[in-house]
Design a protein around this motif. Structure first.
Motif, PDB file in Angstrom:
ATOM      1  N   VAL A  56       0.749  -1.299   0.008  1.00 42.03           N
ATOM      2  CA  VAL A  56      -0.123   0.118  -0.029  1.00 42.03           C
ATOM      3  C   VAL A  56       0.947   1.316  -0.078  1.00 42.03           C
ATOM      4  O   VAL A  56       2.033   1.238   0.466  1.00 42.03           O
ATOM      5  CB  VAL A  56      -1.056  -0.030   1.168  1.00 42.03           C
ATOM      6  CG1 VAL A  56      -1.985  -1.027   1.126  1.00 42.03           C
ATOM      7  CG2 VAL A  56      -0.097  -0.007   2.438  1.00 42.03           C
ATOM      8  N   HIS A  57       0.298   2.335  -0.316  1.00 45.61           N
ATOM      9  CA  HIS A  57       0.905   3.473  -0.194  1.00 45.61           C
ATOM     10  C   HIS A  57       1.380   3.951   1.297  1.00 45.61           C
ATOM     11  O   HIS A  57       0.837   3.619   2.168  1.00 45.61           O
ATOM     12  CB  HIS A  57       0.128   4.727  -0.816  1.00 45.61           C
ATOM     13  CG  HIS A  57       0.655   5.918  -1.346  1.00 45.61           C
ATOM     14  ND1 HIS A  57       0.979   7.011  -0.380  1.00 45.61           N
ATOM     15  CD2 HIS A  57       1.605   6.232  -2.255  1.00 45.61           C
ATOM     16  CE1 HIS A  57       1.736   7.934  -0.519  1.00 45.61           C
ATOM     17  NE2 HIS A  57       2.098   7.517  -1.895  1.00 45.61           N
ATOM     18  N   LYS A  58       2.392   4.528   1.317  1.00 47.20           N
ATOM     19  CA  LYS A  58       3.035   4.492   2.466  1.00 47.20           C
ATOM     20  C   LYS A  58       2.559   5.445   3.405  1.00 47.20           C
ATOM     21  O   LYS A  58       2.481   5.499   4.676  1.00 47.20           O
ATOM     22  CB  LYS A  58       4.558   5.095   2.589  1.00 47.20           C
ATOM     23  CG  LYS A  58       4.844   6.492   1.856  1.00 47.20           C
ATOM     24  CD  LYS A  58       6.299   7.000   1.808  1.00 47.20           C
ATOM     25  CE  LYS A  58       6.111   8.425   1.271  1.00 47.20           C
ATOM     26  NZ  LYS A  58       7.713   8.702   1.113  1.00 47.20           N
ATOM     27  N   ASP A  59       1.395   6.406   2.893  1.00 49.81           N
ATOM     28  CA  ASP A  59       0.672   7.392   3.807  1.00 49.81           C
ATOM     29  C   ASP A  59      -0.523   6.468   4.508  1.00 49.81           C
ATOM     30  O   ASP A  59      -1.204   7.102   5.205  1.00 49.81           O
ATOM     31  CB  ASP A  59       0.286   8.234   2.801  1.00 49.81           C
ATOM     32  CG  ASP A  59       1.126   9.372   2.442  1.00 49.81           C
ATOM     33  OD1 ASP A  59       2.242   9.414   3.129  1.00 49.81           O
ATOM     34  OD2 ASP A  59       0.952  10.067   1.530  1.00 49.81           O
ATOM     35  N   GLU A  60      -0.670   5.226   3.833  1.00 47.91           N
ATOM     36  CA  GLU A  60      -1.810   4.447   4.413  1.00 47.91           C
ATOM     37  C   GLU A  60      -1.647   3.097   5.119  1.00 47.91           C
ATOM     38  O   GLU A  60      -2.444   2.480   5.413  1.00 47.91           O
ATOM     39  CB  GLU A  60      -2.824   4.215   3.135  1.00 47.91           C
ATOM     40  CG  GLU A  60      -3.309   5.471   2.181  1.00 47.91           C
ATOM     41  CD  GLU A  60      -4.234   5.216   0.982  1.00 47.91           C
ATOM     42  OE1 GLU A  60      -5.350   5.756   1.054  1.00 47.91           O
ATOM     43  OE2 GLU A  60      -3.627   4.364   0.308  1.00 47.91           O
ATOM     44  N   VAL A  61      -0.164   3.074   5.382  1.00 45.23           N
ATOM     45  CA  VAL A  61       0.230   1.878   6.077  1.00 45.23           C
ATOM     46  C   VAL A  61      -0.572   1.809   7.400  1.00 45.23           C
ATOM     47  O   VAL A  61      -0.806   0.478   7.539  1.00 45.23           O
ATOM     48  CB  VAL A  61       1.792   2.000   6.280  1.00 45.23           C
ATOM     49  CG1 VAL A  61       2.370   0.909   7.227  1.00 45.23           C
ATOM     50  CG2 VAL A  61       2.416   1.824   4.958  1.00 45.23           C
ATOM     51  N   GLU A  62      -0.695   2.825   8.105  1.00 44.64           N
ATOM     52  CA  GLU A  62      -1.264   2.676   9.462  1.00 44.64           C
ATOM     53  C   GLU A  62      -2.699   2.006   9.479  1.00 44.64           C
ATOM     54  O   GLU A  62      -3.092   1.063  10.074  1.00 44.64           O
ATOM     55  CB  GLU A  62      -1.223   3.732  10.287  1.00 44.64           C
ATOM     56  CG  GLU A  62      -1.535   3.773  11.683  1.00 44.64           C
ATOM     57  CD  GLU A  62      -1.189   5.114  12.397  1.00 44.64           C
ATOM     58  OE1 GLU A  62      -2.041   5.349  13.588  1.00 44.64           O
ATOM     59  OE2 GLU A  62      -0.245   5.673  12.218  1.00 44.64           O
ATOM     60  N   LYS A  63      -3.382   2.353   8.549  1.00 44.72           N
ATOM     61  CA  LYS A  63      -4.835   2.083   8.388  1.00 44.72           C
ATOM     62  C   LYS A  63      -4.978   0.671   7.860  1.00 44.72           C
ATOM     63  O   LYS A  63      -5.623  -0.438   8.076  1.00 44.72           O
ATOM     64  CB  LYS A  63      -5.505   2.864   7.573  1.00 44.72           C
ATOM     65  CG  LYS A  63      -5.991   4.313   8.047  1.00 44.72           C
ATOM     66  CD  LYS A  63      -6.959   5.132   7.096  1.00 44.72           C
ATOM     67  CE  LYS A  63      -6.204   5.636   6.082  1.00 44.72           C
ATOM     68  NZ  LYS A  63      -7.272   6.448   5.265  1.00 44.72           N
ATOM     69  N   ALA A  64      -3.825   0.486   6.903  1.00 46.88           N
ATOM     70  CA  ALA A  64      -3.995  -0.806   6.188  1.00 46.88           C
ATOM     71  C   ALA A  64      -3.517  -1.983   7.070  1.00 46.88           C
ATOM     72  O   ALA A  64      -4.112  -3.293   7.042  1.00 46.88           O
ATOM     73  CB  ALA A  64      -2.983  -0.930   5.015  1.00 46.88           C
ATOM     74  N   ASN A  65      -2.476  -1.578   8.018  1.00 49.29           N
ATOM     75  CA  ASN A  65      -1.923  -2.572   9.115  1.00 49.29           C
ATOM     76  C   ASN A  65      -3.256  -2.984   9.996  1.00 49.29           C
ATOM     77  O   ASN A  65      -3.164  -4.156  10.368  1.00 49.29           O
ATOM     78  CB  ASN A  65      -0.818  -2.354   9.936  1.00 49.29           C
ATOM     79  CG  ASN A  65       0.430  -2.064   9.196  1.00 49.29           C
ATOM     80  OD1 ASN A  65       0.355  -3.296   8.302  1.00 49.29           O
ATOM     81  ND2 ASN A  65       1.342  -1.534   9.479  1.00 49.29           N
ATOM     82  N   ALA A  66      -4.166  -2.323  10.211  1.00 48.74           N
ATOM     83  CA  ALA A  66      -5.207  -2.410  11.184  1.00 48.74           C
ATOM     84  C   ALA A  66      -6.030  -3.493  10.420  1.00 48.74           C
ATOM     85  O   ALA A  66      -6.659  -4.616  11.180  1.00 48.74           O
ATOM     86  CB  ALA A  66      -6.134  -1.574  11.251  1.00 48.74           C
ATOM     87  N   VAL A  67      -6.275  -3.446   9.416  1.00 51.58           N
ATOM     88  CA  VAL A  67      -6.771  -4.545   8.334  1.00 51.58           C
ATOM     89  C   VAL A  67      -6.061  -5.989   8.494  1.00 51.58           C
ATOM     90  O   VAL A  67      -6.621  -7.080   8.641  1.00 51.58           O
ATOM     91  CB  VAL A  67      -7.237  -4.172   6.840  1.00 51.58           C
ATOM     92  CG1 VAL A  67      -7.684  -5.348   6.169  1.00 51.58           C
ATOM     93  CG2 VAL A  67      -8.221  -2.892   6.965  1.00 51.58           C
ATOM     94  N   VAL A  68      -4.762  -5.791   8.188  1.00 52.59           N
ATOM     95  CA  VAL A  68      -4.103  -7.176   8.284  1.00 52.59           C
ATOM     96  C   VAL A  68      -4.136  -7.855   9.590  1.00 52.59           C
ATOM     97  O   VAL A  68      -4.142  -8.985   9.528  1.00 52.59           O
ATOM     98  CB  VAL A  68      -2.807  -6.749   8.066  1.00 52.59           C
ATOM     99  CG1 VAL A  68      -1.512  -7.922   8.250  1.00 52.59           C
ATOM    100  CG2 VAL A  68      -2.330  -6.370   6.676  1.00 52.59           C
ATOM    101  N   GLN A  69      -4.086  -7.263  10.637  1.00 56.61           N
ATOM    102  CA  GLN A  69      -4.147  -7.628  12.142  1.00 56.61           C
ATOM    103  C   GLN A  69      -5.548  -8.229  12.465  1.00 56.61           C
ATOM    104  O   GLN A  69      -5.584  -9.227  13.193  1.00 56.61           O
ATOM    105  CB  GLN A  69      -3.942  -6.329  13.078  1.00 56.61           C
ATOM    106  CG  GLN A  69      -2.487  -5.963  12.956  1.00 56.61           C
ATOM    107  CD  GLN A  69      -2.109  -4.944  14.167  1.00 56.61           C
ATOM    108  OE1 GLN A  69      -2.954  -4.631  14.525  1.00 56.61           O
ATOM    109  NE2 GLN A  69      -0.734  -4.535  14.117  1.00 56.61           N
TER     110      GLN A  69
END
Length: 71
Positions: A56-69
């Motif tokens: 994912v784009h580096k600006d959206e990593v935090e939101k995306a990691n929540a989905v992965v978890q």
């Protein structure tokens, strides 16, 4: 090579596709990288069967990691 994308998941193709689907539902553009499929299409063999990466784009990593978890 510098990139604006960061890998957030490496693992099973089925799980990766679920993650990508959820991210797209949130408006986050995700890239699915499947080295084994790319090698197969090019006529080569690969030892990474079933392993794919989600970026994912580096600006959206935090939101995306929540989905992965939660997947």
């Amino acid at each position: 090579m510098k990139t604006n994308y960061k890998k957030i998941y490496t693992g099973e193709s089925f799980v990766a596709q679920q993650i990508v689907s959820q991210l797209h539902g949130m408006g986050i553009e995700a890239i699915l990288k499947d080295e084994a499929e790319s090698a197969r299409l090019a006529g080569f063999a690969s030892s990474m069967l079933g392993q794919v990466d989600v970026y994912v784009h580096k600006d959206e990593v935090e939101k995306a990691n929540a989905v992965v978890q939660t997947t």
